[in-house]
Design a protein around this motif. Structure first.
Motif, PDB file in Angstrom:
ATOM      1  N   CYS A 237      36.500  48.760  42.346  1.00  0.00           N
ATOM      2  CA  CYS A 237      36.064  50.303  41.807  1.00  0.00           C
ATOM      3  C   CYS A 237      36.997  50.377  40.894  1.00  0.00           C
ATOM      4  CB  CYS A 237      36.300  51.193  42.895  1.00  0.00           C
ATOM      5  SG  CYS A 237      34.744  51.190  44.405  1.00  0.00           S
ATOM      6  N   ARG A 238      38.032  49.941  41.079  1.00  0.00           N
ATOM      7  CA  ARG A 238      38.969  49.748  39.190  1.00  0.00           C
ATOM      8  C   ARG A 238      38.481  49.083  38.752  1.00  0.00           C
ATOM      9  NH1 ARG A 238      43.432  49.851  44.470  1.00  0.00           N
ATOM     10  NH2 ARG A 238      43.700  47.945  43.562  1.00  0.00           N
ATOM     11  N   ARG A 239      38.212  47.856  38.715  1.00  0.00           N
ATOM     12  CA  ARG A 239      37.729  47.920  37.408  1.00  0.00           C
ATOM     13  C   ARG A 239      36.489  48.288  36.702  1.00  0.00           C
ATOM     14  NH1 ARG A 239      36.183  41.088  37.111  1.00  0.00           N
ATOM     15  NH2 ARG A 239      34.836  40.817  35.311  1.00  0.00           N
ATOM     16  N   LEU A 240      35.486  48.805  37.231  1.00  0.00           N
ATOM     17  CA  LEU A 240      34.612  49.305  37.099  1.00  0.00           C
ATOM     18  C   LEU A 240      35.130  50.785  35.962  1.00  0.00           C
ATOM     19  CD1 LEU A 240      31.711  49.256  39.158  1.00  0.00           C
ATOM     20  CD2 LEU A 240      32.325  47.293  37.895  1.00  0.00           C
ATOM     21  N   ALA A 241      36.277  51.584  36.807  1.00  0.00           N
ATOM     22  CA  ALA A 241      36.414  52.121  36.397  1.00  0.00           C
ATOM     23  C   ALA A 241      36.761  52.521  34.726  1.00  0.00           C
ATOM     24  CB  ALA A 241      37.865  53.166  37.090  1.00  0.00           C
ATOM     25  N   GLU A 242      37.837  51.474  34.974  1.00  0.00           N
ATOM     26  CA  GLU A 242      38.441  50.578  33.458  1.00  0.00           C
ATOM     27  C   GLU A 242      37.860  50.355  32.791  1.00  0.00           C
ATOM     28  OE1 GLU A 242      41.411  48.806  35.429  1.00  0.00           O
ATOM     29  OE2 GLU A 242      42.866  49.838  36.297  1.00  0.00           O
ATOM     30  N   ASN A 244      33.556  50.062  30.386  1.00  0.00           N
ATOM     31  CA  ASN A 244      32.409  50.845  30.130  1.00  0.00           C
ATOM     32  C   ASN A 244      31.151  50.763  30.991  1.00  0.00           C
ATOM     33  OD1 ASN A 244      33.941  52.322  27.739  1.00  0.00           O
ATOM     34  ND2 ASN A 244      33.702  49.793  26.379  1.00  0.00           N
ATOM     35  N   PHE A 245      31.569  50.231  31.791  1.00  0.00           N
ATOM     36  CA  PHE A 245      30.725  50.431  33.168  1.00  0.00           C
ATOM     37  C   PHE A 245      29.474  51.815  33.324  1.00  0.00           C
ATOM     38  CE2 PHE A 245      29.088  51.523  37.628  1.00  0.00           C
ATOM     39  CZ  PHE A 245      28.180  49.784  37.448  1.00  0.00           C
ATOM     40  N   SER A 246      28.274  51.708  32.886  1.00  0.00           N
ATOM     41  CA  SER A 246      27.636  53.067  32.382  1.00  0.00           C
ATOM     42  C   SER A 246      26.595  53.089  34.119  1.00  0.00           C
ATOM     43  CB  SER A 246      26.750  52.967  31.737  1.00  0.00           C
ATOM     44  OG  SER A 246      26.653  51.797  31.431  1.00  0.00           O
ATOM     45  N   GLY A 247      26.274  52.500  34.863  1.00  0.00           N
ATOM     46  CA  GLY A 247      25.750  51.819  35.811  1.00  0.00           C
ATOM     47  C   GLY A 247      26.256  52.614  37.161  1.00  0.00           C
ATOM     48  N   GLN A 248      25.883  52.712  38.800  1.00  0.00           N
ATOM     49  CA  GLN A 248      25.073  53.445  39.322  1.00  0.00           C
ATOM     50  C   GLN A 248      26.552  52.799  40.476  1.00  0.00           C
ATOM     51  OE1 GLN A 248      22.250  52.379  39.249  1.00  0.00           O
ATOM     52  NE2 GLN A 248      21.841  54.047  37.499  1.00  0.00           N
ATOM     53  N   VAL A 249      26.744  53.170  41.366  1.00  0.00           N
ATOM     54  CA  VAL A 249      28.295  52.591  42.656  1.00  0.00           C
ATOM     55  C   VAL A 249      27.319  53.280  43.586  1.00  0.00           C
ATOM     56  CG1 VAL A 249      29.830  52.827  44.120  1.00  0.00           C
ATOM     57  CG2 VAL A 249      29.920  52.038  41.441  1.00  0.00           C
ATOM     58  N   VAL A 250      26.638  53.060  44.446  1.00  0.00           N
ATOM     59  CA  VAL A 250      25.724  52.635  46.369  1.00  0.00           C
ATOM     60  C   VAL A 250      26.883  52.273  47.241  1.00  0.00           C
ATOM     61  CG1 VAL A 250      23.323  52.719  47.184  1.00  0.00           C
ATOM     62  CG2 VAL A 250      23.676  53.359  44.633  1.00  0.00           C
ATOM     63  N   LEU A 251      27.277  53.388  47.899  1.00  0.00           N
ATOM     64  CA  LEU A 251      27.189  53.165  49.285  1.00  0.00           C
ATOM     65  C   LEU A 251      26.365  52.689  50.321  1.00  0.00           C
ATOM     66  CD1 LEU A 251      30.264  52.981  49.635  1.00  0.00           C
ATOM     67  CD2 LEU A 251      29.982  54.901  48.245  1.00  0.00           C
ATOM     68  N   GLU A 252      25.998  50.816  50.823  1.00  0.00           N
ATOM     69  CA  GLU A 252      25.366  50.394  51.295  1.00  0.00           C
ATOM     70  C   GLU A 252      26.035  49.926  52.505  1.00  0.00           C
ATOM     71  OE1 GLU A 252      21.373  47.858  50.355  1.00  0.00           O
ATOM     72  OE2 GLU A 252      23.137  46.498  50.946  1.00  0.00           O
ATOM     73  N   VAL A 253      26.609  50.980  53.335  1.00  0.00           N
ATOM     74  CA  VAL A 253      27.162  50.962  54.720  1.00  0.00           C
ATOM     75  C   VAL A 253      26.104  50.677  56.529  1.00  0.00           C
ATOM     76  CG1 VAL A 253      29.077  51.598  53.830  1.00  0.00           C
ATOM     77  CG2 VAL A 253      27.936  52.720  54.504  1.00  0.00           C
ATOM     78  N   SER A 254      26.488  49.804  56.895  1.00  0.00           N
ATOM     79  CA  SER A 254      26.154  49.792  58.568  1.00  0.00           C
ATOM     80  C   SER A 254      26.615  51.112  58.717  1.00  0.00           C
ATOM     81  CB  SER A 254      25.810  48.775  59.140  1.00  0.00           C
ATOM     82  OG  SER A 254      25.224  48.719  60.184  1.00  0.00           O
ATOM     83  N   ARG A 276      35.143  57.385  45.739  1.00  0.00           N
ATOM     84  CA  ARG A 276      35.910  58.542  44.484  1.00  0.00           C
ATOM     85  C   ARG A 276      37.434  58.428  44.217  1.00  0.00           C
ATOM     86  NH1 ARG A 276      32.315  62.978  45.477  1.00  0.00           N
ATOM     87  NH2 ARG A 276      30.524  62.286  44.806  1.00  0.00           N
ATOM     88  N   ARG A 277      38.214  58.153  44.882  1.00  0.00           N
ATOM     89  CA  ARG A 277      39.249  57.957  44.203  1.00  0.00           C
ATOM     90  C   ARG A 277      39.529  56.959  43.730  1.00  0.00           C
ATOM     91  NH1 ARG A 277      42.802  55.006  48.810  1.00  0.00           N
ATOM     92  NH2 ARG A 277      40.999  55.264  50.539  1.00  0.00           N
ATOM     93  N   HIS A 278      38.732  55.454  44.096  1.00  0.00           N
ATOM     94  CA  HIS A 278      39.099  54.192  43.611  1.00  0.00           C
ATOM     95  C   HIS A 278      37.895  53.591  41.840  1.00  0.00           C
ATOM     96  CE1 HIS A 278      42.196  52.661  46.199  1.00  0.00           C
ATOM     97  NE2 HIS A 278      40.996  52.851  47.514  1.00  0.00           N
ATOM     98  N   LEU A 279      36.893  54.658  41.855  1.00  0.00           N
ATOM     99  CA  LEU A 279      36.409  55.290  40.201  1.00  0.00           C
ATOM    100  C   LEU A 279      36.612  56.189  39.620  1.00  0.00           C
ATOM    101  CD1 LEU A 279      33.105  54.764  42.097  1.00  0.00           C
ATOM    102  CD2 LEU A 279      34.324  52.798  40.308  1.00  0.00           C
TER     103      LEU A 279
END
Length: 324
Positions: A237-242, A244-254, A276-279
Motif C-alpha cells: 500500500c505504501r508503495r502505491l501511495a508513494e 503515481n498509481f491511479s487505479g483502485q484498491v479493493v478489499l477482497e477478504v473472506s 486507508r492508513r497505509h494508502l
C-alpha cells in the motif's frame, strides 16, 4: 468521495459471502468505502445491470470495477462462451461507469479462448475506456492432500511451495504473456508462494488494480483481513501511495468465519482502516492532474453511469493490526 488522498478503496461484493450483493452495497455505504467491485456470479442481482444500478442509487455507492464471471463456480453465468462473457463484462463496466474489469487468465482447457485472449483484451481496451486488468492466480498444490491449511502453510515456510499444477494457460502469472493492465492479488501470491513485490516490479506501470487481502501460504486461497497473514500488505500500500498509481484498491477478504453481521462489519471496518492508513498520501500530495481512470483522462469518473440502464435508472453517485 473520501478516498485515501486520491486512491479509491472499494469493497468486493464477494467479501460479504454468504450474504448477497445488496448486503455488500449496504456494508460499503455504512462503513464509508468509496465503492464496490461487482463480482458477477450466481447471485441473480449481480447479473442484472438494472438491479445493480438501483442499488447504486439506493446506497449512493458507485461500482469501481467489475469482476468478470470467470470462476469455476460461474462458468455458466452469462453463457458458456468465455470470450463473449469478457466482452459483456466490458460493456457492463461502460454502462455502470466502472473503470476496470478484472479477469483471470484462461484455463488450460479453453484453448481457442486462450489463443485469442491477448488480442481480445487489447481490442476491448482500444474500443472502450475500460482497463481489462488480468489477475495473477495460484496453482493447485499437492499440499492440499497432505493435511489442511495450517500444515500447508508450515510446509511452505520450511520447504517452499512444493509440487503444483497450474490450471491456467500459458501460466498463472499474466506478466509471462504481457498485458497493458494487471490486477495484483496478495492472497493469490501467498498461495502461489510468489514474491508480491517482485511481481509488482514485473507489472510495472501496468499495475492498475490491487486486491488487498492477506494469506499465510496455505495451499488454499485464504483472503485474510490484511495484517492477519504474512504478505507485505502495508508495504504494498505504501508503495502505491508513494507512486503515481491511479487505479483502485479493493478489499477482497473472506468473512465467512463471522458469526454475526456485527462480526462481519467489524472485519470489513478493520480492513478499510488498514487500507486507508497505509494508502495515505498526505506526506506526498498526489498530482491532481493524474486521472483516477487508467484508460482515458476524458472519460466519466468511476461510479458515474455512462448511459441509462433502464428508463428508471439514472446516474448513481457516491454519494489494527500490526504492520506486515
Amino acid at each position: 468521495m473520501a478516498t485515501a488522498n486520491g486512491i479509491p478503496v472499494g469493497l468486493s461484493t464477494a467479501s460479504v459471502y454468504p450474504e448477497d450483493t445488496e448486503a455488500a452495497f449496504r456494508f460499503a455505504a455504512d462503513l464509508g468505502y468509496d465503492g464496490v467491485e461487482l463480482m458477477v456470479w450466481a447471485d441473480p442481482v449481480s447479473q442484472d445491470l438494472g438491479a445493480v444500478g438501483r442499488l447504486m442509487r439506493k446506497y449512493s455507492v458507485p461500482v469501481l470495477a467489475i469482476h468478470a464471471p470467470c470462476l469455476l463456480i460461474s462458468q455458466r453465468v452469462w453463457g458458456a462462451d468465455p470470450a463473449a462473457k469478457l466482452e459483456r463484462s466490458v460493456r457492463a463496466a461502460e454502462i455502470l461507469g466502472a473503470a476496470t474489469v478484472v479477469i483471470h487468465p484462461p484455463f488450460r482447457w479453453q484453448r481457442r479462448y486462450a489463443d485469442a485472449f491477448p488480442d481480445q483484451v487489447g481490442e476491448l481496451e482500444d474500443t472502450s475506456h475500460v482497463a481489462v486488468a488480468v489477475e495473477n492466480m495460484y496453482p493447485m498444490r499437492a499440499d492440499v492432500l497432505l493435511g489442511g491449511r495450517e500444515r500447508g502453510a508450515e510446509r511452505l515456510r520450511r520447504r517452499g511451495p512444493g509440487r503444483a499444477v497450474s490450471t491456467f494457460r500459458p501460466s498463472l502469472d499474466p506478466t509471462d504473456t504481457g498485458f497493458a493492465h494487471y490486477t495484483l492479488d496478495l492472497s493469490h501470491t501467498a498461495t502461489a508462494g510468489m514474491d508480491p513485490m517482485s511481481l509488482a516490479d514485473r507489472m510495472g506501470d501496468g499495475l492498475t488494480h490491487l486486491h488487498l487481502a492477506d494469506g499465510r501460504g496455505s495451499p488454499v486461497d485464504e483472503h485474510l483481513v490484511p495484517g492477519d497473514g504474512t504478505q507485505p500488505c502495508a508495504q504494498m500500500c505504501r508503495r502505491l501511495a508513494e507512486s503515481n498509481f491511479s487505479g483502485q484498491v479493493v478489499l477482497e477478504v473472506s468473512t465467512q468465519s463471522a458469526r454475526t453481521r456485527a462480526d462481519r462489519s467489524a472485519m470489513l471496518a478493520r480492513s478499510l482502516e488498514f487500507a486507508r492508513r497505509h494508502l495515505d498520501r498526505s506526506a506526498r500530495r498526489a498530482d491532481p492532474s493524474v486521472p483516477v481512470n487508467p484508460r482515458d483522462p476524458g472519460c466519466p469518473p468511476s461510479g458515474q453511469i455512462a448511459r441509462v440502464v433502464s428508463p428508471s435508472d439514472g446516474p448513481g453517485e457516491r454519494a489494527r493490526r500490526d504492520d506486515r
